[in-house]
Design a protein around this motif. Structure first.
Motif, PDB file in Angstrom:
ATOM      1  N   ASN A 155       7.129  -0.855   5.924  1.00 43.04           N
ATOM      2  CA  ASN A 155       6.243   0.232   6.347  1.00 43.04           C
ATOM      3  C   ASN A 155       4.967   0.271   5.508  1.00 43.04           C
ATOM      4  O   ASN A 155       4.170   1.191   5.620  1.00 43.04           O
ATOM      5  CB  ASN A 155       6.969   1.582   6.269  1.00 43.04           C
ATOM      6  N   VAL A 156       4.816  -0.737   4.640  1.00 45.99           N
ATOM      7  CA  VAL A 156       3.628  -0.825   3.786  1.00 45.99           C
ATOM      8  C   VAL A 156       2.716  -1.949   4.249  1.00 45.99           C
ATOM      9  O   VAL A 156       1.510  -1.786   4.398  1.00 45.99           O
ATOM     10  CB  VAL A 156       4.038  -1.045   2.312  1.00 45.99           C
ATOM     11  N   PHE A 206       9.421   0.667  -8.144  1.00 45.13           N
ATOM     12  CA  PHE A 206       8.729  -0.465  -7.548  1.00 45.13           C
ATOM     13  C   PHE A 206       7.570   0.037  -6.695  1.00 45.13           C
ATOM     14  O   PHE A 206       7.694   1.013  -5.960  1.00 45.13           O
ATOM     15  CB  PHE A 206       9.688  -1.296  -6.689  1.00 45.13           C
ATOM     16  N   SER A 207       6.449  -0.637  -6.815  1.00 45.09           N
ATOM     17  CA  SER A 207       5.274  -0.297  -6.026  1.00 45.09           C
ATOM     18  C   SER A 207       4.922  -1.519  -5.163  1.00 45.09           C
ATOM     19  O   SER A 207       5.120  -2.650  -5.612  1.00 45.09           O
ATOM     20  CB  SER A 207       4.104   0.039  -6.953  1.00 45.09           C
ATOM     21  N   PRO A 208       4.443  -1.363  -3.926  1.00 44.65           N
ATOM     22  CA  PRO A 208       3.937  -0.122  -3.343  1.00 44.65           C
ATOM     23  C   PRO A 208       4.980   0.739  -2.647  1.00 44.65           C
ATOM     24  O   PRO A 208       4.645   1.774  -2.094  1.00 44.65           O
ATOM     25  CB  PRO A 208       2.928  -0.647  -2.317  1.00 44.65           C
ATOM     26  N   GLY A 212       4.479  -4.566 -14.697  1.00 40.96           N
ATOM     27  CA  GLY A 212       3.344  -3.825 -15.210  1.00 40.96           C
ATOM     28  C   GLY A 212       2.159  -3.915 -14.261  1.00 40.96           C
ATOM     29  O   GLY A 212       2.307  -4.057 -13.043  1.00 40.96           O
ATOM     30  N   THR A 213       0.957  -3.868 -14.824  1.00 44.54           N
ATOM     31  CA  THR A 213      -0.254  -3.812 -14.004  1.00 44.54           C
ATOM     32  C   THR A 213      -0.932  -5.170 -13.826  1.00 44.54           C
ATOM     33  O   THR A 213      -1.845  -5.303 -13.017  1.00 44.54           O
ATOM     34  CB  THR A 213      -1.269  -2.847 -14.634  1.00 44.54           C
ATOM     35  N   VAL A 248       6.475  -3.689 -10.661  1.00 44.15           N
ATOM     36  CA  VAL A 248       7.537  -2.860 -11.225  1.00 44.15           C
ATOM     37  C   VAL A 248       7.194  -2.539 -12.677  1.00 44.15           C
ATOM     38  O   VAL A 248       6.569  -3.346 -13.372  1.00 44.15           O
ATOM     39  CB  VAL A 248       8.905  -3.580 -11.157  1.00 44.15           C
ATOM     40  N   THR A 249       7.591  -1.357 -13.111  1.00 41.04           N
ATOM     41  CA  THR A 249       7.497  -0.973 -14.521  1.00 41.04           C
ATOM     42  C   THR A 249       8.918  -0.947 -15.069  1.00 41.04           C
ATOM     43  O   THR A 249       9.682  -0.024 -14.769  1.00 41.04           O
ATOM     44  CB  THR A 249       6.844   0.407 -14.683  1.00 41.04           C
TER      45      THR A 249
END
Length: 535
Positions: free
Chosen positions: A417-418, A446-448, A466-467, A480-481
């Protein structure tokens, strides 16, 4: 539809020779004229030499160049090899060709981004390819990346590579005299003749449907002997990662390397099924988008003709589901066979590489500007589920008859859905640890997706810690962080209560920077660790 230089060159040759629609080929087990096909299963080769090579990731994103080396360790037989680059999102075929290796030969090629952003393959290697790769390189194919709002160029710049030994070319020590095919592909003073008329006869006009015909042309069944290496280099960022292919060998029931079926098909754009339904593509591939016959729901259990989402061309064959260690079968409209042979073939390969957990290291220590990406590649998922871009819908192959249960179903997969056009399957959980025994289980975000359980979305996904982004992934990327600066982690991939696992390969890519390096001295380092796993 837009085609690249390689595809156009194929089409030109077909049209020029009046062969459109005339090509034909078949899966041929060796028996008496060729070495008997005695392979019955697959296993991952710990020694790195085998029949199938899988490069888990290539990228031309963010200034990266990906290089592959394919070695024929067989010093007696030449090798016919199918090389196919597949996209990260949905395993779309974005470039394929036939490679011809003479005994002891090595071929190398490099993938970079072209001026238009589309990936391109270049090589200075002298080994024969069919068609010949132009000196300026060849752009990747975009004709199957037709979904609305898809970044077509970006979707050519990431993915994985499948490399398959489709036949051997025996030398004179085996055949007694050198065949025309062996002579055309064998190096002489460092350069093979690559005689065009011989290559055309064998890889465009070929009509090998019997063992006698294939043997008379100078072929033998594939015995393996391939080894592969890869590296990703970013010159502006002075970073290099390297590794070896995941190598699969075809074996007999005792686990000894064996000869598989002959699976050479024309490098031709002619349709496998010309619409008459006399030659069904489902006999040669489990790709659900190419299914031109499907079995009805009980009580209607016979196969019926359907219009495939993608009309398979001969250059689509063989793929990793073409019957190689399973007996080739032939279904027909109205046939009551339960499952086409390619579905079982794909299941046999998936069984060999499926894992129930993945282990690896990560580092995001700011003092050394550490960054980490984990790559997860599923090179056989396409043969169970794919995305039909018309409607953004999942399409499934039937479950294998007896070799295993299906690993990707309507119950455990879903559309992202992203990011559109990506099928996802969830990990069963994950745990991250530091280097001092401290751990956190299922607590990372977890992103997004903003979920606490990781979703493998796309065929080849990249998870950044991380970023930072080590590989510059854009197609199927997430982050993920983990809660710690350095450590290791576990991905649980049991795939539900049946614990059948998921067919995942890949590695951890860690980038470090030495801020104290002297001016003019590179202080950037790249480390790659292949995933460890349990079966």
């Amino acid at each position: 539809m837009k085609k690249n230089v390689l595809a156009l060159s194929i089409a030109a040759m077909i049209g020029g020779l009046g062969l459109a629609g005339g090509a034909s080929a078949d899966v041929i087990p060796g028996a008496t004229k060729m070495t008997p096909s005695n392979a019955s299963k697959f296993s991952v080769s710990e020694g790195g030499v085998g029949h199938i090579l899988l490069v888990p990731y290539f990228t031309a994103q963010d200034g990266n160049m990906s290089v592959i080396h394919i070695t024929n360790t067989d010093q007696t037989n030449g090798k016919v090899v199918k090389v196919r680059f597949r996209g990260a999102a949905n395993s779309d075929d974005i470039l394929d060709f036939t490679l011809l290796l003479s005994p002891g030969d090595v071929w190398t090629g490099a993938v970079t981004a072209g001026a238009d952003g589309v990936a391109q393959l270049a090589t200075a290697d002298k080994s024969c390819t069919y068609p010949a790769i132009p000196s300026g390189g060849v752009s990747f194919v975009t004709s199957r990346l037709t979904a609305a709002n898809m970044d077509v160029a970006s979707n050519t710049r990431e993915g994985y590579i499948e490399i398959l030994n489709t036949a051997d070319i025996p030398g004179p020590s085996v055949t007694g005299t050198a065949t025309a095919l062996y002579t055309a592909t064998k190096h002489v003073n460092g350069v093979p003749p690559c005689t065009q008329s011989v290559l055309d006869a064998n890889f465009l006009n070929n009509n090998y449907t019997t063992e006698s015909a294939a043997a008379a042309a100078g072929f033998d069944t594939p015995s393996g002997g391939l080894a592969g290496d890869w590296y990703i280099i970013n010159v502006p960022k002075t970073t290099t990662f390297s590794g070896v292919t995941t190598t699969v060998k075809a074996t007999d029931n005792n686990g000894t390397s064996a000869n598989a079926n002959f699976v050479v098909f024309p490098q031709s754009a002619a349709a496998v099924n010309d619409g008459s339904n006399t030659t069904l593509a489902v006999n040669y591939t489990a790709d659900p988008l190419m299914a031109d016959a499907v079995q009805g729901v009980a009580p209607a259990t016979t196969f019926a003709a359907v219009t495939p989402a993608i009309r398979a061309g001969f250059y689509d064959l063989p793929d990793l589901s073409t019957p190689y260690v399973v007996a080739p079968g032939t279904i027909a409209i109205g046939d009551t066979n339960s499952v086409p042979a390619p579905v079982d073939q794909a299941a046999a390969l998936t069984n060999a590489i499926a894992v129930t957990s993945i282990y690896n290291q990560y580092a995001v220590e700011p003092g050394i500007s550490a960054q980490t990406d984990w790559v997860f590649s599923m090179p056989t998922r396409r043969y169970e589920v794919a995305v039909n871009y018309s409607g953004n819908q999942r399409v499934f192959s039937p479950a294998p008859s007896s070799l295993s249960v299906a690993r990707f179903t309507s119950s455990n997969t879903f559309m992202s859905n992203v990011v559109p056009y990506e099928v996802c399957v969830n990990a069963d959980g994950q745990s991250f640890f530091d280097r001092e025994e401290t751990g956190k289980t299922n607590s990372a975000v977890f992103s997004p997706s903003q979920l606490q359980s990781y979703s493998f979305c796309g065929e080849t996904s990249v998870l950044s810690f991380g970023t930072g982004k080590v590989l510059g992934a854009q197609v199927a990327a997430s982050s993920v962080t983990p809660g710690f600066l350095n450590g290791w982690g576990i991905m649980n991939t049991q795939n539900g209560p049946g614990k059948q696992g998921l067919p995942i390969i890949g590695a951890s890519f860690i980038k470090l920077v030495n801020g104290a390096a002297q001016p003019g001295v590179s202080g950037t380092y790249g480390i790659s660790f292949p995933h460890r796993y349990t079966k």
